[in-house]
Design an enzyme around this catalytic site. Structure first.
Site, short mmCIF file in Angstrom:
data_model
loop_
_atom_site.label_atom_id
_atom_site.label_comp_id
_atom_site.label_asym_id
_atom_site.label_seq_id
_atom_site.Cartn_x
_atom_site.Cartn_y
_atom_site.Cartn_z
CG HIS A 93 -8.35 7.08 5.44
ND1 HIS A 93 -7.77 6.39 4.41
CD2 HIS A 93 -7.71 6.69 6.56
CE1 HIS A 93 -6.82 5.60 4.88
NE2 HIS A 93 -6.75 5.76 6.18
CB CYS A 103 -4.58 8.08 -1.06
SG CYS A 103 -6.32 8.09 -0.70
CG ASP A 142 -2.07 -0.98 1.09
OD1 ASP A 142 -2.88 -0.79 0.16
OD2 ASP A 142 -2.13 -1.95 1.87
CD GLU A 165 -4.14 12.14 1.90
OE1 GLU A 165 -4.35 13.30 1.56
OE2 GLU A 165 -5.00 11.24 1.79
CG ASP A 166 -3.12 6.85 4.22
OD1 ASP A 166 -3.94 7.73 4.52
OD2 ASP A 166 -3.33 5.97 3.37
NE ARG A 196 -6.83 0.80 8.01
CZ ARG A 196 -6.43 0.81 6.74
NH1 ARG A 196 -5.55 1.70 6.34
NH2 ARG A 196 -6.89 -0.07 5.89
NE ARG A 212 -0.73 1.97 4.05
CZ ARG A 212 -1.26 3.09 3.54
NH1 ARG A 212 -2.55 3.32 3.70
NH2 ARG A 212 -0.52 3.96 2.89
C1 CIR Z 1 -5.40 1.06 2.80
O1 CIR Z 1 -6.40 0.37 3.07
O2 CIR Z 1 -4.68 1.52 3.70
C2 CIR Z 1 -5.06 1.33 1.37
N1 CIR Z 1 -5.41 0.19 0.58
C3 CIR Z 1 -5.78 2.55 0.89
C4 CIR Z 1 -5.33 3.82 1.55
C5 CIR Z 1 -6.03 5.00 1.03
N2 CIR Z 1 -5.52 6.19 1.59
C6 CIR Z 1 -6.26 7.25 1.87
O3 CIR Z 1 -7.49 7.21 1.79
N3 CIR Z 1 -5.62 8.33 2.34
#
Ligand code: CIR
Length: 254
Positions: free
Chosen positions: A162, A249, A61, A66-67, A132, A86
């Site tokens: 999110h 993201c 991922d 961004e995360d 999360r 992650r």
């Molecule tokens: C996740 O589930 O963490 C990733 N597959 C998708 C993350 C998406 N990020 C976001 O919305 N900021």
């Protein structure tokens, strides 16, 4: 506010094993690479210098940079992602941020925050409490923001992955909202652009220097944003949508 820089990370072949709840099938890696390249070109066309980090196949991922960090005009905060798979993604982000001479803060255990849960609106940062992001993590972020004269507050999520899966700030007081975020008291000060339920994914759009990047295939949302005076740039996002990822993201902007 104007952005000058962005950091993105190329998806790796392991992205097909990324976390998802979407039920849209596995991403096509070659198609994802092409969509990612078009995303970089769009950021460049908005005037950003884009730093492209190499892919890391250990983290399926990790293209969703961004995360991993919140970057504000005053500081950067390294997150502690909520999904254990992650957590290690943050290491690769810290170096490039240090190169931009950022003051670095960080979220530590037992706090968890995915920065996809943090929405900047001027000097204020809304932080979604989600599967999360926990209250401890949000408090840690708010404490760092306050050291730099910024503020933060929390928004409880019911279903969305999110906060920014369902809400986007477009500057000039405009907010795009869909699903569970429509009519929320926390956002009552904003002018709102409503995303209809059959275009829910399009709520994750992205303001970049007076343009708004929108996902292709959601004509009503695109039209509504244009009617409010914004120029839009449409991008194919199908392969990232399969992993619950949206336009915001895929980059850190600052
Ligand atoms: C996740 O589930 O963490 C990733 N597959 C998708 C993350 C998406 N990020 C976001 O919305 N900021």
């Amino acid at each position: 506010m104007r952005f000058a820089n962005a950091i993105v990370r190329t998806p790796g072949p392991s992205m097909i094993h990324g976390l998802t709840s979407a039920n849209l099938g596995k991403p096509d890696y070659e198609k994802a690479l092409a969509q990612h390249a078009a995303y970089i070109r769009a950021l460049e066309s908005c005037g950003l210098q884009v730093t492209v980090l190499p892919h890391d196949n250990d983290y399926p991922d990790s293209t969703f940079v961004e995360d991993t960090a919140l970057v504000t005009p005053a500081c950067a905060i390294i997150m502690r992602p909520g999904a254990p798979s992650r957590r290690g993604e943050t290491t690769a982000i810290e170096n490039p941020l240090t190169k931009f001479s950022m003051h670095i803060g960080r979220v530590v255990s037992p706090g968890t925050v995915d920065a996809g849960d943090i929405m900047m609106a001027g000097d204020h940062y809304y932080i979604g409490l989600s599967q999360r992001t926990n209250a401890e993590g949000a408090s840690q972020v708010i404490r760092v923001l306050e050291k730099y004269g910024l503020t933060g507050s929390t928004v409880l999520l019911k279903d969305a992955l999110h906060l920014k899966s369902g809400v986007a700030y477009l500057e000039e007081g405009w907010l795009v909202t869909g699903g569970e975020f429509v009519g929320r008291r926390e956002f009552s000060e904003f002018k709102t652009i409503l995303v209809e339920s059959d275009e829910q994914y399009a709520a994750n759009c992205l303001w970049v220097n007076d343009r708004v990047l929108v996902a292709a295939g959601f004509p009503k949302t695109k039209q509504a944003i244009e009617t409010c005076g914004f120029e839009t740039v449409q991008l194919e996002m199908s392969e990232f949508q399969k992993l619950d990822g949206g336009l915001s993201c895929l980059s850190l902007r600052f």
